[in-house]
Write a protein that holds these residues in place. Structure first.
Motif, PDB file in Angstrom:
ATOM      1  N   ALA A  72       0.968  -1.273  -0.126  1.00  0.00           N
ATOM      2  CA  ALA A  72      -0.113   0.087   0.025  1.00  0.00           C
ATOM      3  C   ALA A  72       0.846   1.376  -0.027  1.00  0.00           C
ATOM      4  O   ALA A  72       0.557   2.115  -0.453  1.00  0.00           O
ATOM      5  N   ALA A  73       1.976   1.286   0.683  1.00  0.00           N
ATOM      6  CA  ALA A  73       2.869   2.358   0.701  1.00  0.00           C
ATOM      7  C   ALA A  73       3.592   2.546  -0.579  1.00  0.00           C
ATOM      8  O   ALA A  73       3.897   1.751  -1.105  1.00  0.00           O
ATOM      9  N   PRO A  74       3.825   3.882  -1.024  1.00  0.00           N
ATOM     10  CA  PRO A  74       4.306   4.133  -2.058  1.00  0.00           C
ATOM     11  C   PRO A  74       5.964   3.944  -1.757  1.00  0.00           C
ATOM     12  O   PRO A  74       6.736   4.058  -0.968  1.00  0.00           O
ATOM     13  N   GLY A  75       6.752   3.415  -2.922  1.00  0.00           N
ATOM     14  CA  GLY A  75       7.969   3.262  -2.863  1.00  0.00           C
ATOM     15  C   GLY A  75       8.715   4.444  -2.835  1.00  0.00           C
ATOM     16  O   GLY A  75       8.154   5.719  -2.692  1.00  0.00           O
ATOM     17  N   PRO A  76      10.108   4.429  -2.601  1.00  0.00           N
ATOM     18  CA  PRO A  76      10.940   5.541  -2.422  1.00  0.00           C
ATOM     19  C   PRO A  76      10.795   6.432  -3.475  1.00  0.00           C
ATOM     20  O   PRO A  76      11.188   5.964  -4.835  1.00  0.00           O
ATOM     21  N   GLY A  77      10.838   7.805  -3.315  1.00  0.00           N
ATOM     22  CA  GLY A  77      10.615   8.506  -4.647  1.00  0.00           C
ATOM     23  C   GLY A  77       9.123   8.712  -5.272  1.00  0.00           C
ATOM     24  O   GLY A  77       9.239   9.537  -6.361  1.00  0.00           O
ATOM     25  N   ALA A  78       8.323   7.891  -5.220  1.00  0.00           N
ATOM     26  CA  ALA A  78       7.155   7.665  -5.878  1.00  0.00           C
ATOM     27  C   ALA A  78       6.327   8.798  -5.775  1.00  0.00           C
ATOM     28  O   ALA A  78       5.481   9.288  -6.664  1.00  0.00           O
ATOM     29  N   ALA A  79       6.204   9.705  -4.501  1.00  0.00           N
ATOM     30  CA  ALA A  79       5.441  10.654  -4.293  1.00  0.00           C
ATOM     31  C   ALA A  79       5.901  11.762  -5.203  1.00  0.00           C
ATOM     32  O   ALA A  79       4.893  12.588  -5.403  1.00  0.00           O
ATOM     33  N   ASP A  80       7.027  11.934  -5.573  1.00  0.00           N
ATOM     34  CA  ASP A  80       7.454  13.138  -6.227  1.00  0.00           C
ATOM     35  C   ASP A  80       7.695  12.704  -7.706  1.00  0.00           C
ATOM     36  O   ASP A  80       8.669  13.207  -8.646  1.00  0.00           O
ATOM     37  N   ALA A  81       7.121  11.612  -8.178  1.00  0.00           N
ATOM     38  CA  ALA A  81       7.300  11.088  -9.517  1.00  0.00           C
ATOM     39  C   ALA A  81       7.151  12.136 -10.543  1.00  0.00           C
ATOM     40  O   ALA A  81       7.751  12.341 -11.754  1.00  0.00           O
ATOM     41  N   VAL A  82       6.047  12.890 -10.460  1.00  0.00           N
ATOM     42  CA  VAL A  82       5.482  13.931 -11.331  1.00  0.00           C
ATOM     43  C   VAL A  82       6.487  14.579 -11.402  1.00  0.00           C
ATOM     44  O   VAL A  82       6.562  15.487 -12.734  1.00  0.00           O
ATOM     45  N   PHE A  83       7.261  15.134 -10.240  1.00  0.00           N
ATOM     46  CA  PHE A  83       8.235  16.177 -10.544  1.00  0.00           C
ATOM     47  C   PHE A  83       9.535  15.767 -11.309  1.00  0.00           C
ATOM     48  O   PHE A  83      10.368  16.660 -11.715  1.00  0.00           O
ATOM     49  N   ARG A  84       9.666  14.539 -11.608  1.00  0.00           N
ATOM     50  CA  ARG A  84      10.940  13.853 -12.481  1.00  0.00           C
ATOM     51  C   ARG A  84      10.323  14.115 -13.973  1.00  0.00           C
ATOM     52  O   ARG A  84      11.241  14.063 -14.606  1.00  0.00           O
ATOM     53  N   ALA A  85       8.981  14.210 -14.217  1.00  0.00           N
ATOM     54  CA  ALA A  85       8.663  14.360 -15.667  1.00  0.00           C
ATOM     55  C   ALA A  85       9.028  15.691 -16.173  1.00  0.00           C
ATOM     56  O   ALA A  85       9.163  16.876 -15.432  1.00  0.00           O
ATOM     57  N   THR A  86       9.142  16.066 -17.355  1.00  0.00           N
ATOM     58  CA  THR A  86       9.779  17.404 -18.041  1.00  0.00           C
ATOM     59  C   THR A  86       8.255  17.913 -18.426  1.00  0.00           C
ATOM     60  O   THR A  86       7.376  17.560 -19.315  1.00  0.00           O
ATOM     61  N   THR A  87       7.867  18.797 -17.888  1.00  0.00           N
ATOM     62  CA  THR A  87       6.360  19.507 -17.962  1.00  0.00           C
ATOM     63  C   THR A  87       6.659  21.026 -18.384  1.00  0.00           C
ATOM     64  O   THR A  87       7.878  21.562 -18.241  1.00  0.00           O
ATOM     65  N   LEU A  88       5.898  21.631 -19.104  1.00  0.00           N
ATOM     66  CA  LEU A  88       5.764  22.967 -19.731  1.00  0.00           C
ATOM     67  C   LEU A  88       4.290  23.523 -19.202  1.00  0.00           C
ATOM     68  O   LEU A  88       3.269  23.171 -19.699  1.00  0.00           O
ATOM     69  N   GLY A  89       4.348  24.735 -19.025  1.00  0.00           N
ATOM     70  CA  GLY A  89       3.496  25.322 -18.342  1.00  0.00           C
ATOM     71  C   GLY A  89       3.310  26.743 -19.263  1.00  0.00           C
ATOM     72  O   GLY A  89       4.210  27.364 -19.400  1.00  0.00           O
ATOM     73  N   LEU A  90       2.069  26.665 -19.870  1.00  0.00           N
ATOM     74  CA  LEU A  90       1.835  27.939 -20.790  1.00  0.00           C
ATOM     75  C   LEU A  90       0.613  28.613 -20.770  1.00  0.00           C
ATOM     76  O   LEU A  90      -0.222  27.946 -20.147  1.00  0.00           O
ATOM     77  N   GLY A  91       0.546  29.742 -21.394  1.00  0.00           N
ATOM     78  CA  GLY A  91      -0.773  30.639 -21.342  1.00  0.00           C
ATOM     79  C   GLY A  91      -1.088  31.102 -22.765  1.00  0.00           C
ATOM     80  O   GLY A  91      -0.064  31.477 -23.382  1.00  0.00           O
ATOM     81  N   ALA A  92      -2.408  31.300 -22.993  1.00  0.00           N
ATOM     82  CA  ALA A  92      -2.610  31.805 -24.391  1.00  0.00           C
ATOM     83  C   ALA A  92      -3.978  32.298 -24.427  1.00  0.00           C
ATOM     84  O   ALA A  92      -4.788  32.128 -23.389  1.00  0.00           O
ATOM     85  N   TYR A  93      -4.301  32.786 -25.498  1.00  0.00           N
ATOM     86  CA  TYR A  93      -5.773  33.679 -25.397  1.00  0.00           C
ATOM     87  C   TYR A  93      -6.503  33.578 -26.723  1.00  0.00           C
ATOM     88  O   TYR A  93      -5.659  33.526 -27.721  1.00  0.00           O
ATOM     89  N   GLY A  94      -7.757  33.566 -26.709  1.00  0.00           N
ATOM     90  CA  GLY A  94      -8.350  33.685 -28.131  1.00  0.00           C
ATOM     91  C   GLY A  94      -9.311  34.752 -28.049  1.00  0.00           C
ATOM     92  O   GLY A  94      -9.856  35.447 -26.812  1.00  0.00           O
ATOM     93  N   GLU A  95      -9.413  35.579 -29.148  1.00  0.00           N
ATOM     94  CA  GLU A  95     -10.329  37.003 -29.199  1.00  0.00           C
ATOM     95  C   GLU A  95     -11.104  36.885 -30.367  1.00  0.00           C
ATOM     96  O   GLU A  95     -10.589  36.784 -31.480  1.00  0.00           O
ATOM     97  N   THR A  96     -12.281  37.213 -30.313  1.00  0.00           N
ATOM     98  CA  THR A  96     -13.142  37.326 -31.302  1.00  0.00           C
ATOM     99  C   THR A  96     -13.573  38.970 -31.367  1.00  0.00           C
ATOM    100  O   THR A  96     -13.589  39.505 -30.312  1.00  0.00           O
ATOM    101  N   ARG A  97     -13.895  39.455 -32.517  1.00  0.00           N
ATOM    102  CA  ARG A  97     -14.327  40.752 -32.637  1.00  0.00           C
ATOM    103  C   ARG A  97     -15.758  40.789 -33.600  1.00  0.00           C
ATOM    104  O   ARG A  97     -15.834  40.016 -34.527  1.00  0.00           O
ATOM    105  N   LEU A  98     -16.725  41.466 -33.073  1.00  0.00           N
ATOM    106  CA  LEU A  98     -17.826  41.564 -33.666  1.00  0.00           C
ATOM    107  C   LEU A  98     -18.512  42.840 -33.618  1.00  0.00           C
ATOM    108  O   LEU A  98     -18.604  43.251 -32.640  1.00  0.00           O
ATOM    109  N   ALA A  99     -19.808  42.948 -34.248  1.00  0.00           N
ATOM    110  CA  ALA A  99     -20.463  44.050 -34.221  1.00  0.00           C
ATOM    111  C   ALA A  99     -21.559  44.016 -32.731  1.00  0.00           C
ATOM    112  O   ALA A  99     -22.157  42.905 -32.704  1.00  0.00           O
ATOM    113  N   PRO A 100     -21.624  45.024 -31.766  1.00  0.00           N
ATOM    114  CA  PRO A 100     -22.555  44.934 -30.769  1.00  0.00           C
ATOM    115  C   PRO A 100     -24.031  44.750 -31.254  1.00  0.00           C
ATOM    116  O   PRO A 100     -24.312  45.103 -32.174  1.00  0.00           O
ATOM    117  N   ASP A 101     -24.882  44.435 -30.254  1.00  0.00           N
ATOM    118  CA  ASP A 101     -26.276  44.441 -30.564  1.00  0.00           C
ATOM    119  C   ASP A 101     -27.025  45.185 -29.646  1.00  0.00           C
ATOM    120  O   ASP A 101     -28.446  45.038 -29.966  1.00  0.00           O
TER     121      ASP A 101
END
Length: 249
Positions: free
Chosen positions: A28-57
């Motif tokens: 049941a217990a995690p093995g050594p280092g299993a708790a921080d396995a996610v930190f051993r992966a190479t991850t990339l955090g990004l942000g972006a936006y989308g924008e539309t323009r149209l006539a008001p009604d």
């Protein structure tokens, strides 16, 4: 002979029991280092936006009536009479009662100030402001002209918007996700990686800013010279997203 056999059986059961518990716990217990396995992966955090323009009604306009008199009662009576004519002009122009909302009502004493003299009461000023939603923009200029001709002497400003921004927001969401995906692919290639999977995706609040058009109070004679022309232009709807990607070589 029966008693020793029972004792031996009980002793064996206890040994087996004490031996099984550590094995189950180890699974049941995690093995050594299993708790921080996610930190051993190479991850990339990004942000972006989308924008539309149209006539008001739709458009929202703030207008009102300000009157002055020697007494508070006279100022309020004059204001009520003139405001009644303004509201009638709005209704004749096709503005529904539900789209007219009182936003400010006040009466204030007015004083004259002279050097070395105490303030002297000169009268009272009454003000009544309403916020009007115009759902047919072809009537906007006519509505402004009609209310000023009816006695409105305060026009605060106009802002444009969308009655239902859902479709525009969804279009902006799709553009935002496409932009985020393209950016992730670019960063992955630039660092010698490939995108393995999208770990998480979050959205900021959709942003549909009203487009303000400042106006100033004008006398009715100014409007009689020509019909008021109002240009709604375009408004933008923006959605921001952020995501975390897992990369691999």
């Amino acid at each position: 002979m029966q008693m020793p056999m029972r004792a031996a059986a009980l002793s064996l059961a206890l040994v087996l029991g004490t031996g099984a518990a550590p094995a189950a716990f180890a699974q049941a217990a995690p093995g050594p280092g299993a708790a921080d396995a996610v930190f051993r992966a190479t991850t990339l955090g990004l942000g972006a936006y989308g924008e539309t323009r149209l006539a008001p009604d739709i458009a929202t306009i703030s207008l009102g009536v300000m009157t002055e008199a020697r007494t508070a009662q006279a100022a309020m009576q004059a204001n009520a009479a003139r405001m009644g004519e303004v509201l009638a002009a709005l209704k004749r122009g096709g503005i529904a009662a539900k789209d007219i909302q009182t936003s400010q009502l006040s009466i204030e004493p007015q004083y004259a100030y002279e050097q070395n003299q105490p303030p002297r009461l000169t009268g009272y000023r009454a003000s009544n402001q309403v916020t009007v939603t115009v759902r047919d923009l072809t009537r906007l200029g006519t509505a402004v002209d009609a209310t000023v001709s009816a006695g409105a002497n305060q026009v605060g400003g106009i802002s444009f918007g969308l009655a239902d921004p859902t479709a525009a927001e969804n279009a902006a969401r799709e553009l935002a996700v496409k932009a985020l995906t393209a950016k992730a692919d670019l960063y992955a290639r630039a660092t010698g990686h490939r995108v393995l999977r999208l770990v998480s995706l979050s959205e900021g609040a959709a942003f549909t800013p009203p487009q303000p058009v400042p106006m100033v109070a004008m006398a009715s004679a100014r409007f009689k010279e020509a019909d008021t022309q109002v240009s709604p232009g375009e408004i933008k709807v923006r959605v921001d997203v952020s995501g975390v990607y897992e990369l691999a070589r």
